[in-house]
Scaffold this active site. Structure first.
Site, short mmCIF file in Angstrom:
data_model
loop_
_atom_site.label_atom_id
_atom_site.label_comp_id
_atom_site.label_asym_id
_atom_site.label_seq_id
_atom_site.Cartn_x
_atom_site.Cartn_y
_atom_site.Cartn_z
N LYS A 32 0.79 -1.19 0.03
CA LYS A 32 -0.06 -0.11 -0.06
C LYS A 32 0.89 1.09 -0.06
CE LYS A 32 -1.57 2.72 2.82
NZ LYS A 32 -1.53 4.00 2.09
N GLU A 73 10.54 1.02 9.64
CA GLU A 73 11.79 1.88 9.65
C GLU A 73 10.84 3.41 10.00
OE1 GLU A 73 14.85 1.59 9.19
OE2 GLU A 73 15.32 -0.28 8.12
N GLU A 104 11.36 16.33 14.41
CA GLU A 104 11.63 16.21 12.98
C GLU A 104 10.96 17.09 12.12
OE1 GLU A 104 10.16 12.52 11.16
OE2 GLU A 104 11.92 12.23 10.13
#
Ligand code: NAD
Length: 466
Positions: A167, A240, A372
């Site tokens: 996906k 990840e 981030e």
């Protein structure tokens, strides 16, 4: 096949509109996947898996190389579509580079040596460790390097005898559909299936009882949600996740020599890279020189529409990410940090261009440093004691990558060993290699991709002993 042919083959007349992030123009509609299409894809991939596994490793590797050849034949069409949908320019370490990376990753993944490991052979006992296919792998990806990350997920999964249901991100479905269309021209049916859709489809994939492993690349909060939904089926996971990579410039570094490496470490893909340099700690003795040299390099790097061959930086892929970057820079400015470059986006533009921004004299606790940013805004913190710099670098819930910059690589290695990150680079940041294991620690996730270790993560170990 021309760009237009490829696009018309993979797009749908109605479906989800996909817009060019540089211009706001409609590119095409992506087919709207849902949980029903997911069910069909999973059962087809399940049915195809035994025959794919039975082909054997040599034949599967041959087909992965054929897939690499097919991508090479369509490299320019794929790069153009990637550039339009993701925003990254054709040139520089961007769209053509990404498509080339797909080819390289496929070929290297097919060439990795994976032999049975004899663990004990002492005359009395013989134990050998081998890896068997897991079954059907579910792969869920992000929008920043959509083609390359797709290959990172499906190439080792297929090599190990699994079939794959992927996906892609709802922000970049066309890139992955196009890549899969090209790859599937040489693979058997149903070995590699794509289902488009949003997080709801991703959640259904990760909770599905007929999925044996999830490969996920994306944000930490989504990684945690996947872990929860995968728990009932004890599904194996490779996660990840996000990073907030620190770079430490030691006092013996040469500011002019490292400036370009620092620039690309931070601004590759306009900062939208998991293992980009996201906060920089520079020793006070060379702080001003490092900032000055970095700004000089940054000024030479044109940003604009990706299809313009001159550009090497593009827009943010989506408005939500633009808003995050703009908000963090504004808050840094209000806190008294010094904006030495950028920070002044054009108002009312159709695209998502945020200028290359460098923020100096920033407090180490400022949010631009601690979260981030995933965009083109680099905070640079001044330090006087290297132990302090290491402490600040490690004072983060995530640990994907890190870097040390110095004229003495041995001394830099000692500092590197003290940084809490899955990879620490010396005098560069973010260089990856399909032969070299890559993965995060802490909340950057777990599991290894790339190299022989990455292959092992896509098999189930089996010991045969007599
Ligand atoms: P995201 O987590 O928002 O989305 C990633 C994917 O997860 C999308 O396909 C999305 O539809 C899907 N998803 C959303 N909710 C889900 C759910 N509940 N269950 C299952 N799937 C769900 O991430 P993003 O914004 O697309 O990507 C940016 C993030 O990815 C950044 O944090 C970046 O650091 C990280 N990233 C990490 C790596 C790495 O290798 N570590 C590489 C690239 C990006």
């Amino acid at each position: 096949m021309s760009d237009a042919d490829l696009l018309s083959t993979i797009s749908a007349d109605s479906g989800t509109p996909v817009h060019d992030p540089a211009t706001g123009e409609l590119i095409a509609h992506a087919p709207a996947g849902d949980v029903a299409t997911l069910e069909e894809a999973i059962s087809a991939a399940r049915a195809a898996q035994p025959a794919w596994a039975a082909l054997g490793d040599d034949k599967r590797c041959e087909l992965l190389n054929a897939a690499a050849d097919a991508i090479e034949r369509h490299a320019e069409e794929l790069a153009v579509l990637l550039s339009r949908e993701q925003g990254k320019p054709l040139n520089g370490p961007n769209a053509r580079f990404e498509v080339g990376g797909c080819v390289g990753w496929l070929r290297t993944t097919a060439a990795l040596p994976l032999e049975p490991e004899v663990i004990v052979d002492d005359g009395e006992k013989h134990a050998v460790l081998e890896y068997r296919p897991i079954g059907v792998v579910g792969a869920i990806g992000p929008w920043n390097w959509p083609m390359m990350i797709a290959v990172w997920q499906f190439a080792p999964a297929l090599r190990m005898g699994n079939t794959v249901v992927m996906k892609p991100s709802e922000n970049t479905p066309l890139s992955v559909l196009a890549l899969a269309h090209v790859v599937n021209s040489v693979l058997p049916d149903d070995v590699f299936r794509i289902v488009t859709g949003d997080g709801e489809v991703g959640a259904a994939l990760s909770a599905h009882p007929d999925i044996d492993k999830i490969m996920f690349t994306g944000s930490t909060p989504t990684g945690k949600a996947i872990m929860r939904s995968a728990a009932d089926n004890l599904v194996r996971l490779t996660l990840e996740l996000g990073g907030n990579d620190a770079g430490i410039v030691l006092p013996d570094a040469d500011p002019a020599a490292i400036a370009e490496g620092l620039f690309w470490g931070a601004f590759i893909n306009t900062g939208q890279t998991c293992a980009a340099l996201k906060r920089l700690y520079v020793h006070e003795d060379i702080y001003d020189a490092v900032v000055e040299n970095l700004v000089a390099v940054a000024r030479q790097m044109p940003m604009g529409v990706g299809l313009d061959e001159n550009n090497v930086l593009g827009p943010l892929q989506n408005r939500a990410q633009y808003d995050i970057v703009a908000g963090l820079v504004e808050a840094a400015r209000e806190s008294g940090a010094r904006i030495v470059l950028g920070g002044d986006p054009e108002a009312d533009q159709p695209g998502n261009f945020y200028p290359t921004t460098i923020v100096a004299d920033i407090d180490p606790d400022n949010e631009l440093v601690t979260t981030e940013q995933f965009g083109p805004a680099l905070p640079i913190v001044r330090y006087s004691d290297v132990d302090d710099a290491i402490r600040m670098a490690n004072d983060s819930p995530v640990g994907l990558g890190g870097s040390v910059w110095s004229s003495d690589p041995e001394g830099a290695r000692d500092v590197a060993r003290r940084i809490q990150a899955g990879t620490v680079w010396i005098n560069n940041h973010g260089a990856i290699d399909p032969r070299v294991p890559f993965g995060g620690i802490k909340e950057s996730g777990y599991g290894i991709e790339f190299g022989v270790q990455g292959l092992k993560g896509l098999g189930v170990p089996q010991v045969i002993m007599n």
